[in-house]
Design a protein around this motif. Structure first.
Motif, PDB file in Angstrom:
ATOM      1  N   PHE A   6       0.844  -1.194   0.000  1.00  0.00           N
ATOM      2  CA  PHE A   6       0.000   0.000   0.000  1.00  0.00           C
ATOM      3  C   PHE A   6       0.878   1.243   0.000  1.00  0.00           C
ATOM      4  O   PHE A   6       1.713   1.431   0.879  1.00  0.00           O
ATOM      5  CB  PHE A   6      -0.902  -0.003   1.235  1.00  0.00           C
ATOM      6  CG  PHE A   6      -1.814   1.191   1.312  1.00  0.00           C
ATOM      7  CD1 PHE A   6      -3.002   1.215   0.593  1.00  0.00           C
ATOM      8  CD2 PHE A   6      -1.485   2.290   2.083  1.00  0.00           C
ATOM      9  CE1 PHE A   6      -3.842   2.307   0.666  1.00  0.00           C
ATOM     10  CE2 PHE A   6      -2.321   3.393   2.162  1.00  0.00           C
ATOM     11  CZ  PHE A   6      -3.505   3.395   1.452  1.00  0.00           C
ATOM     12  N   ALA A   7       0.704   2.110  -0.998  1.00  0.00           N
ATOM     13  CA  ALA A   7       1.530   3.314  -1.114  1.00  0.00           C
ATOM     14  C   ALA A   7       0.781   4.512  -0.530  1.00  0.00           C
ATOM     15  O   ALA A   7      -0.276   4.893  -1.040  1.00  0.00           O
ATOM     16  CB  ALA A   7       1.879   3.577  -2.577  1.00  0.00           C
ATOM     17  N   PRO A   8       1.298   5.131   0.519  1.00  0.00           N
ATOM     18  CA  PRO A   8       0.636   6.315   1.060  1.00  0.00           C
ATOM     19  C   PRO A   8       0.772   7.499   0.117  1.00  0.00           C
ATOM     20  O   PRO A   8       1.627   7.522  -0.774  1.00  0.00           O
ATOM     21  CB  PRO A   8       1.388   6.565   2.374  1.00  0.00           C
ATOM     22  CG  PRO A   8       2.718   5.935   2.181  1.00  0.00           C
ATOM     23  CD  PRO A   8       2.499   4.758   1.268  1.00  0.00           C
ATOM     24  N   VAL A  89      -0.097  13.077   9.837  1.00  0.00           N
ATOM     25  CA  VAL A  89       0.004  11.683   9.422  1.00  0.00           C
ATOM     26  C   VAL A  89      -1.361  11.040   9.614  1.00  0.00           C
ATOM     27  O   VAL A  89      -1.918  11.092  10.721  1.00  0.00           O
ATOM     28  CB  VAL A  89       1.059  10.916  10.245  1.00  0.00           C
ATOM     29  CG1 VAL A  89       1.188   9.490   9.737  1.00  0.00           C
ATOM     30  CG2 VAL A  89       2.404  11.638  10.194  1.00  0.00           C
ATOM     31  N   LEU A  90      -1.902  10.451   8.558  1.00  0.00           N
ATOM     32  CA  LEU A  90      -3.223   9.825   8.617  1.00  0.00           C
ATOM     33  C   LEU A  90      -3.109   8.312   8.486  1.00  0.00           C
ATOM     34  O   LEU A  90      -2.431   7.809   7.589  1.00  0.00           O
ATOM     35  CB  LEU A  90      -4.122  10.357   7.502  1.00  0.00           C
ATOM     36  CG  LEU A  90      -4.495  11.835   7.565  1.00  0.00           C
ATOM     37  CD1 LEU A  90      -5.363  12.209   6.365  1.00  0.00           C
ATOM     38  CD2 LEU A  90      -5.219  12.166   8.864  1.00  0.00           C
ATOM     39  N   PHE A  91      -3.796   7.607   9.383  1.00  0.00           N
ATOM     40  CA  PHE A  91      -3.926   6.155   9.324  1.00  0.00           C
ATOM     41  C   PHE A  91      -5.349   5.820   8.891  1.00  0.00           C
ATOM     42  O   PHE A  91      -6.300   6.509   9.259  1.00  0.00           O
ATOM     43  CB  PHE A  91      -3.671   5.527  10.700  1.00  0.00           C
ATOM     44  CG  PHE A  91      -2.257   5.615  11.180  1.00  0.00           C
ATOM     45  CD1 PHE A  91      -1.423   4.505  11.138  1.00  0.00           C
ATOM     46  CD2 PHE A  91      -1.748   6.798  11.692  1.00  0.00           C
ATOM     47  CE1 PHE A  91      -0.114   4.566  11.597  1.00  0.00           C
ATOM     48  CE2 PHE A  91      -0.435   6.884  12.147  1.00  0.00           C
ATOM     49  CZ  PHE A  91       0.380   5.760  12.096  1.00  0.00           C
ATOM     50  N   ASP A  92      -5.501   4.759   8.132  1.00  0.00           N
ATOM     51  CA  ASP A  92      -6.800   4.331   7.613  1.00  0.00           C
ATOM     52  C   ASP A  92      -7.430   3.348   8.590  1.00  0.00           C
ATOM     53  O   ASP A  92      -6.852   2.291   8.886  1.00  0.00           O
ATOM     54  CB  ASP A  92      -6.598   3.668   6.243  1.00  0.00           C
ATOM     55  CG  ASP A  92      -7.907   3.436   5.505  1.00  0.00           C
ATOM     56  OD1 ASP A  92      -8.941   3.194   6.165  1.00  0.00           O
ATOM     57  OD2 ASP A  92      -7.893   3.490   4.270  1.00  0.00           O
ATOM     58  N   GLN A  93      -8.632   3.673   9.099  1.00  0.00           N
ATOM     59  CA  GLN A  93      -9.292   2.783  10.054  1.00  0.00           C
ATOM     60  C   GLN A  93      -9.714   1.469   9.406  1.00  0.00           C
ATOM     61  O   GLN A  93      -9.873   0.461  10.093  1.00  0.00           O
ATOM     62  CB  GLN A  93     -10.511   3.485  10.673  1.00  0.00           C
ATOM     63  CG  GLN A  93     -10.155   4.697  11.511  1.00  0.00           C
ATOM     64  CD  GLN A  93     -11.158   4.971  12.604  1.00  0.00           C
ATOM     65  OE1 GLN A  93     -11.485   4.089  13.390  1.00  0.00           O
ATOM     66  NE2 GLN A  93     -11.650   6.194  12.675  1.00  0.00           N
ATOM     67  N   GLN A  94      -9.887   1.465   8.091  1.00  0.00           N
ATOM     68  CA  GLN A  94     -10.317   0.243   7.415  1.00  0.00           C
ATOM     69  C   GLN A  94      -9.173  -0.755   7.228  1.00  0.00           C
ATOM     70  O   GLN A  94      -9.406  -1.960   7.122  1.00  0.00           O
ATOM     71  CB  GLN A  94     -10.924   0.590   6.049  1.00  0.00           C
ATOM     72  CG  GLN A  94     -12.181   1.433   6.151  1.00  0.00           C
ATOM     73  CD  GLN A  94     -12.737   1.815   4.795  1.00  0.00           C
ATOM     74  OE1 GLN A  94     -12.217   1.417   3.755  1.00  0.00           O
ATOM     75  NE2 GLN A  94     -13.816   2.591   4.788  1.00  0.00           N
ATOM     76  N   ALA A  99      -2.082   6.014   5.567  1.00  0.00           N
ATOM     77  CA  ALA A  99      -2.739   6.358   4.308  1.00  0.00           C
ATOM     78  C   ALA A  99      -2.135   7.585   3.642  1.00  0.00           C
ATOM     79  O   ALA A  99      -2.181   7.708   2.418  1.00  0.00           O
ATOM     80  CB  ALA A  99      -4.228   6.595   4.542  1.00  0.00           C
ATOM     81  N   GLY A 100      -1.613   8.506   4.434  1.00  0.00           N
ATOM     82  CA  GLY A 100      -1.117   9.710   3.796  1.00  0.00           C
ATOM     83  C   GLY A 100      -0.444  10.676   4.734  1.00  0.00           C
ATOM     84  O   GLY A 100      -0.513  10.553   5.968  1.00  0.00           O
ATOM     85  N   PHE A 101       0.213  11.643   4.118  1.00  0.00           N
ATOM     86  CA  PHE A 101       0.874  12.735   4.819  1.00  0.00           C
ATOM     87  C   PHE A 101       0.394  14.035   4.181  1.00  0.00           C
ATOM     88  O   PHE A 101       0.413  14.181   2.960  1.00  0.00           O
ATOM     89  CB  PHE A 101       2.396  12.645   4.681  1.00  0.00           C
ATOM     90  CG  PHE A 101       2.975  11.326   5.137  1.00  0.00           C
ATOM     91  CD1 PHE A 101       3.362  11.144   6.456  1.00  0.00           C
ATOM     92  CD2 PHE A 101       3.127  10.277   4.243  1.00  0.00           C
ATOM     93  CE1 PHE A 101       3.901   9.932   6.873  1.00  0.00           C
ATOM     94  CE2 PHE A 101       3.659   9.069   4.651  1.00  0.00           C
ATOM     95  CZ  PHE A 101       4.051   8.886   5.974  1.00  0.00           C
ATOM     96  N   VAL A 102      -0.048  14.966   5.013  1.00  0.00           N
ATOM     97  CA  VAL A 102      -0.531  16.249   4.508  1.00  0.00           C
ATOM     98  C   VAL A 102       0.335  17.352   5.102  1.00  0.00           C
ATOM     99  O   VAL A 102       0.517  17.413   6.319  1.00  0.00           O
ATOM    100  CB  VAL A 102      -2.011  16.478   4.879  1.00  0.00           C
ATOM    101  CG1 VAL A 102      -2.499  17.818   4.327  1.00  0.00           C
ATOM    102  CG2 VAL A 102      -2.881  15.335   4.356  1.00  0.00           C
ATOM    103  N   ARG A 325       1.454   9.837  -4.931  1.00  0.00           N
ATOM    104  CA  ARG A 325       1.679   8.524  -4.334  1.00  0.00           C
ATOM    105  C   ARG A 325       3.187   8.351  -4.110  1.00  0.00           C
ATOM    106  O   ARG A 325       3.988   8.552  -5.012  1.00  0.00           O
ATOM    107  CB  ARG A 325       1.162   7.417  -5.256  1.00  0.00           C
ATOM    108  CG  ARG A 325      -0.353   7.333  -5.318  1.00  0.00           C
ATOM    109  CD  ARG A 325      -0.958   6.897  -3.993  1.00  0.00           C
ATOM    110  NE  ARG A 325      -2.421   6.850  -4.042  1.00  0.00           N
ATOM    111  CZ  ARG A 325      -3.179   6.595  -2.983  1.00  0.00           C
ATOM    112  NH1 ARG A 325      -2.608   6.376  -1.810  1.00  0.00           N
ATOM    113  NH2 ARG A 325      -4.489   6.566  -3.108  1.00  0.00           N
ATOM    114  N   LEU A 326       3.556   7.984  -2.901  1.00  0.00           N
ATOM    115  CA  LEU A 326       4.963   7.900  -2.539  1.00  0.00           C
ATOM    116  C   LEU A 326       5.526   6.512  -2.827  1.00  0.00           C
ATOM    117  O   LEU A 326       4.889   5.498  -2.495  1.00  0.00           O
ATOM    118  CB  LEU A 326       5.147   8.222  -1.052  1.00  0.00           C
ATOM    119  CG  LEU A 326       4.652   9.614  -0.615  1.00  0.00           C
ATOM    120  CD1 LEU A 326       4.794   9.789   0.873  1.00  0.00           C
ATOM    121  CD2 LEU A 326       5.395  10.702  -1.359  1.00  0.00           C
ATOM    122  N   PRO A 327       6.714   6.430  -3.408  1.00  0.00           N
ATOM    123  CA  PRO A 327       7.329   5.132  -3.717  1.00  0.00           C
ATOM    124  C   PRO A 327       7.991   4.532  -2.482  1.00  0.00           C
ATOM    125  O   PRO A 327       9.203   4.269  -2.462  1.00  0.00           O
ATOM    126  CB  PRO A 327       8.351   5.508  -4.800  1.00  0.00           C
ATOM    127  CG  PRO A 327       8.767   6.893  -4.421  1.00  0.00           C
ATOM    128  CD  PRO A 327       7.525   7.570  -3.877  1.00  0.00           C
TER     129      PRO A 327
END
Length: 334
Positions: A6-8, A89-94, A99-102, A325-327
């Motif tokens: 999974f790529a954040p 920093v966001l984590f996906d509850q599912q 999931a991502g960095f903003v 999308r980060l590698p």
């Protein structure tokens, strides 16, 4: 340990600016605060300090949201070119994955102003209003635009110590919002007769900028400039004058901001007329709100606001093709 593919995603400040809409942000925050907020879902900020280096974190798990996470910011004041960088920093509850960095610099201004407007929308009477603005920086700029998205402004009057900054601010308001705007030579001149008062600038020397006897009956105050014990923005007479005080983080505002600590030291009783933003949004304080004449919203910011805004911006940026999308891959511990 197993590795996830999974790529954040990363959302830059420019991408956040491109997808941000005030009304969407305000509705998202009103919805988040209208839900029950478990006691440990948005704990107080923590600060680690060693010498001239500090690191602050604001975590949150919003009820009903897809993501949870934290805003992290830090500064090494001894660095050659010191400055603060922010990241949410966001984590996906599912999936329980990152999931991502903003980029949180611009987002912090967006979320503070949007939360203030979300509160003001429930606090202030409907109808056309004159807005007084104390301050001419980024927070004052963003708040004016956020407030204009929930109220019809017939005039904006700004006070800032520098005449040129007042003039530049007023010209931008008229250009961007189509609202007549002008500078005032003093804070009192800006505030007297105003329906809405935004205090968004601490003074040099941490002396109060706003006083209670300047406020007309029925005014609504938004105060955002005093967030720690050492900072001052409003005089204790403002706390005394207001019939109801709504706080984004109740205990933190009442016990850890310089304005409220000063009011307590002056013997002003305010605990019984102070409420949380969640109580305002849920309708729990509709009765005392109806009887209040002069009202105030006071904030320190919270991780809940950061994560709600970051989720909104991440989703919009992905939909618009503006998220990167980060590698990279994170190992997942099972």
């Amino acid at each position: 340990m197993t590795t996830t593919s999974f790529a954040p995603a990363f959302v830059s400040g420019d991408a956040a600016r491109a997808v941000f809409v005030w009304t969407d942000a305000i509705r998202a925050l009103q919805s988040a605060y209208a839900r029950p907020i478990p006691p440990r879902s948005s704990p107080p900020r923590t600060v680690a300090v060693a010498g001239k280096t500090w690191l602050r974190t604001l975590p949150a798990v919003p009820v009903g949201g897809r993501y949870y996470g934290a805003k992290i910011m830090g500064m090494a004041m001894g660095a050659a070119t010191p400055g603060v960088e922010y990241v949410i920093v966001l984590f996906d509850q599912q999936t329980s994955r990152i999931a991502g960095f903003v980029d949180g610099n611009l987002l912090t201004g967006f979320r503070t102003a949007a939360t203030s407007a979300a509160a003001l929308d429930r606090l202030a009477p409907r109808g056309s209003a004159r807005l007084a603005v104390l301050g001419s920086g980024l927070e004052a700029t963003m708040h004016t635009r956020a407030i204009a998205s929930v109220r019809d402004l017939n005039e904006v009057v700004v006070f800032s110590p520098t005449r040129e900054r007042r003039a530049t601010f007023a010209a931008a308001v008229t250009r961007d919002l189509g609202v007549p705007a002008r500078g005032a030579a003093s804070a009192r001149e800006a505030v007297e007769g105003a329906d809405l008062v935004l205090a968004a600038a601490r003074s040099h020397g941490e002396q109060p900028l706003l006083f209670g006897d300047w406020l007309k009956t029925g005014a609504t105050v938004v105060s955002i400039g005093s967030t720690i014990p050492e900072q001052r923005e409003i005089d204790v007479s403002v706390v005394e004058r207001c019939d109801i005080i709504v706080c984004d983080t109740l205990d933190e505002v009442l016990e850890e901001t310089g304005d409220m600590l000063a009011a307590h030291a002056a013997g002003i009783a305010f605990r019984d007329k102070s409420f949380g933003l969640d109580q305002l949004m849920s309708g729990a304080i509709d009765e005392p709100l109806q009887g209040a004449r002069t009202r105030m919203y006071k904030s320190v910011g919270s991780g809940l606001q950061d994560v709600v805004m970051a989720e909104l911006i991440l989703d919009k940026a992905i939909e618009a093709g503006l998220a990167t999308r980060l590698p990279i891959e994170f190992e997942t511990k099972r």
